[in-house]
Design an enzyme around this catalytic site. Structure first.
Site, PDB file in Angstrom:
ATOM      1  N   HIS A  87      -9.218 -36.411 -11.284  1.00  0.00           N
ATOM      2  CA  HIS A  87      -9.021 -37.050 -12.593  1.00  0.00           C
ATOM      3  C   HIS A  87     -10.237 -36.908 -13.496  1.00  0.00           C
ATOM      4  CE1 HIS A  87     -10.971 -40.795 -10.876  1.00  0.00           C
ATOM      5  NE2 HIS A  87     -11.400 -40.897 -12.130  1.00  0.00           N
ATOM      6  N   ASP A 105      -6.582 -37.116  -5.131  1.00  0.00           N
ATOM      7  CA  ASP A 105      -7.495 -37.154  -6.278  1.00  0.00           C
ATOM      8  C   ASP A 105      -8.821 -36.500  -5.890  1.00  0.00           C
ATOM      9  OD1 ASP A 105      -8.709 -37.684  -8.670  1.00  0.00           O
ATOM     10  OD2 ASP A 105      -8.960 -39.850  -8.316  1.00  0.00           O
ATOM     11  N   SER A 146     -16.543 -42.507 -11.232  1.00  0.00           N
ATOM     12  CA  SER A 146     -15.463 -41.645 -10.773  1.00  0.00           C
ATOM     13  C   SER A 146     -16.030 -40.309 -10.305  1.00  0.00           C
ATOM     14  CB  SER A 146     -14.475 -41.390 -11.910  1.00  0.00           C
ATOM     15  OG  SER A 146     -13.735 -42.536 -12.205  1.00  0.00           O
TER      16      SER A 146
END
Length: 272
Positions: free
Chosen positions: A72, A119, A219
């Protein structure tokens, strides 16, 4: 009154608005390392900052030409990868590489673009990082981290790194770290709401009744364990329940060992 858990994908940036503060939802991390502390210079020479005009995700060097991050995070076709960074205000010892074009980005084929499994992604670095370079003090500011060897447990004591916003909501100048307790899928599933999109390819960090175990870090950034043979990259920061500062649910990571074959195949098929 029971609060409904709303499943939505959040952007990487912080969500503002007092009306949302009380709603816990699964989303991408807000980039916070809650209750972390400054890392020592050179403590994590494998971490990189992905940035456009500013830092937006973390990643880890696993090969001179390859960085592992979250799928992502692969939202820009052009950005910089900064290695060897400790203070964001001091780039004197860093190595900066330009990424130009989607052909250098490899998200897992089964990733669906939302909060959930698979992910994980790779970034090809055309101009390889110099892993033999030394800084002025004689240390090696840039190095690769080992992938899981299978010799060591991937649960127990671990460390998280990132430049994510601290408790004040500001991006810290200094790389932050946090000691965490890593738990496996079954234990994590029991600590999350039944509607959680947790998958067996995930691991978590969790300290019961503590906000420092939920939705921490940047992230794509690294969750590591330290072994007698060096550090191993066991997790990539994926998602958690937000807002980070108020939830006490576990933080969720992509378990790197579940994707060793995909990583190897992607690198073999796409190295120039």
């Amino acid at each position: 009154m029971k609060i409904a858990i709303v499943f939505v994908a959040l952007t990487i940036a912080c969500t503002n608005g007092a009306s949302l503060d009380s709603i816990l939802r699964p989303g991408f991390p807000e980039g916070r390392i809650i209750n972390g502390q400054a890392a020592a210079k050179g403590e994590a020479p494998f971490i990189v900052s992905l940035k456009t005009s500013s830092h937006f995700c973390g990643g880890s060097i696993i090969h001179p030409n390859w960085v592992l991050t979250a799928a992502h995070c692969l939202i820009y076709s052009k950005f910089e990868v900064v290695a060897g960074l400790h203070l964001r205000s001091d780039e004197s010892d860093v190595q900066i590489r330009q990424v130009n074009g989607k052909h250098n980005l490899f998200a897992h084929e089964l990733y669906e673009g939302n909060v959930g499994p698979n992910d994980i992604g790779l970034v090809y670095i055309e101009e390889a990082f110099d892993l033999n370079a030394l800084s002025r003090d004689g240390s090696a500011p840039v190095s690769a981290i080992n992938l899981p060897s299978g010799k060591y447990s991937q649960t127990g004591k671990g460390k998280l790194y990132g430049w994510g916003r601290d408790n004040s909501g500001y991006l810290p100048n200094t790389l932050q770290t946090l000691d965490v307790n890593i738990i496996g899928y079954s234990e994590c599933k029991a600590a999350l709401p039944a509607s959680s999109p947790l998958d067996p390819v995930n691991i978590c960090s969790y300290t019961q009744d503590a906000t420092d175990g939920a939705c921490n870090g940047d992230s794509g950034g690294p969750l590591i364990i330290n072994t007698t043979e060096g550090s191993e990259l066991v997790g990539v920061v994926s998602w958690g329940y937000t807002p980070c500062a108020s939830t006490k649910y576990p933080s969720v990571y992509t378990q790197v060992s579940s994707y060793l074959s995909w990583i190897e195949t992607t690198i073999l098929n796409n190295s120039h």
